[in-house]
Enzyme design. Sequence first.
Site, PDB file in Angstrom:
ATOM      1  N   ASN A 110     -23.812 109.518-130.008  1.00  0.00           N
ATOM      2  CA  ASN A 110     -24.039 109.083-128.774  1.00  0.00           C
ATOM      3  C   ASN A 110     -25.149 108.144-128.721  1.00  0.00           C
ATOM      4  OD1 ASN A 110     -24.968 109.089-126.051  1.00  0.00           O
ATOM      5  ND2 ASN A 110     -25.326 110.907-125.695  1.00  0.00           N
ATOM      6  N   LYS A 138     -26.593 106.487-126.607  1.00  0.00           N
ATOM      7  CA  LYS A 138     -27.551 106.319-125.298  1.00  0.00           C
ATOM      8  C   LYS A 138     -27.937 105.016-124.926  1.00  0.00           C
ATOM      9  CE  LYS A 138     -29.091 110.892-126.849  1.00  0.00           C
ATOM     10  NZ  LYS A 138     -30.271 111.977-126.827  1.00  0.00           N
ATOM     11  N   HIS A 162     -24.207 115.526-119.552  1.00  0.00           N
ATOM     12  CA  HIS A 162     -25.307 115.378-120.481  1.00  0.00           C
ATOM     13  C   HIS A 162     -26.669 115.852-119.996  1.00  0.00           C
ATOM     14  CE1 HIS A 162     -28.006 113.805-123.450  1.00  0.00           C
ATOM     15  NE2 HIS A 162     -27.106 113.874-124.135  1.00  0.00           N
ATOM     16  N   GLU A 214     -25.611 121.764-125.948  1.00  0.00           N
ATOM     17  CA  GLU A 214     -26.997 120.865-126.438  1.00  0.00           C
ATOM     18  C   GLU A 214     -28.156 121.516-125.496  1.00  0.00           C
ATOM     19  OE1 GLU A 214     -25.622 116.863-127.774  1.00  0.00           O
ATOM     20  OE2 GLU A 214     -25.942 117.066-125.540  1.00  0.00           O
ATOM     21  N   GLY A 255     -33.364 115.266-128.832  1.00  0.00           N
ATOM     22  CA  GLY A 255     -34.456 113.960-128.926  1.00  0.00           C
ATOM     23  C   GLY A 255     -35.880 114.206-129.425  1.00  0.00           C
ATOM     24  N   SER A 257     -30.930 117.208-131.941  1.00  0.00           N
ATOM     25  CA  SER A 257     -31.766 116.994-133.299  1.00  0.00           C
ATOM     26  C   SER A 257     -31.095 117.154-134.646  1.00  0.00           C
ATOM     27  CB  SER A 257     -33.081 117.621-133.206  1.00  0.00           C
ATOM     28  OG  SER A 257     -33.941 117.077-132.112  1.00  0.00           O
TER      29      SER A 257
HETATM   30  P1  PGA Z   1     -30.440 113.595-130.386  1.00  0.00           P
HETATM   31  O1  PGA Z   1     -29.441 113.845-129.288  1.00  0.00           O
HETATM   32  O2  PGA Z   1     -29.488 113.953-131.592  1.00  0.00           O
HETATM   33  O3  PGA Z   1     -31.245 112.528-130.403  1.00  0.00           O
HETATM   34  O4  PGA Z   1     -31.202 115.066-130.198  1.00  0.00           O
HETATM   35  C1  PGA Z   1     -28.212 114.418-129.091  1.00  0.00           C
HETATM   36  C2  PGA Z   1     -27.640 114.129-127.627  1.00  0.00           C
HETATM   37  O5  PGA Z   1     -28.216 113.852-126.643  1.00  0.00           O
HETATM   38  O6  PGA Z   1     -26.335 114.349-127.527  1.00  0.00           O
END
Ligand code: PGA
Length: 250
Positions: free
Chosen positions: A8, A10, A92, A161, A167, A197
Amino acid sequence: MKKIVASNFKATHTRKSTKEFVEDVDSYLKEKEITNDVFIFPASTALDTFKLQENLTIGAQNGYPVKSGSFTGEIGTLHLDEFEINTILIGHSERRHILGESQKDIVIKYNYFKAMGYRIIYCFGEPLEVKNCGITETLGYILEQFDGIDLSYDNLILAYEPVWAIGTGKSATTEDIALIHKKIKKKVNKPLLYGGSVKVCTLQDILEVPNVDGVLVGTASWEVEDFKKMIYIASKMDKDSKKLICSMEG
Ligand code: PGA
């Protein structure tokens, strides 16, 4: 089932860097003859028609539940159709908690994209204050995120998630993941990803957790070499469970 690996983006990667990333991953899959399903979700400005390996899919991070119309700042299926996009992330946590999408909004979006036959990756997960209340509260919270969602939809992939893990650099433990995934799988027999993460170094342990069918990765997937390592680890897990180390090449 082969493990799924999804990135992803983002609000990172430009149109130019997305193209380079996608082409790099595509050549890698071809060269290594990897057939695991791999997804990349670029920013909407970077969507395009790419000629790719069958198992590499470009999806949308978001879309408004209309074909087109007066919805400033949004894109509809007219725009996604232009690039033959038929995969979308819905639910999400950043859209729920930062952009303010309610469960009602999410259900409308889900039903629209379901009616259009999209492959939906449906995300759900609890915030820290709910996790701290215990497993019963956590499951109750997750079940509310299934309210109004047709879990029997054929083209559905689920992604657990936990909000507190996204994040933050602080992944859920494999015990946390095992517990939630087991409970969810009992209720819904769909491919179930973990996200929050995930890093190159933690990937194999997470993929080894029962009922984990793959991962949805943000931050740690944005460097293409790291994402390729993740794909490689996932592909090897189908063949043997030999421990792969972080510093491996490939
Ligand atoms: P992250 O994000 O790996 O940076 O924690 C995961 C996500 O939002 O799908």
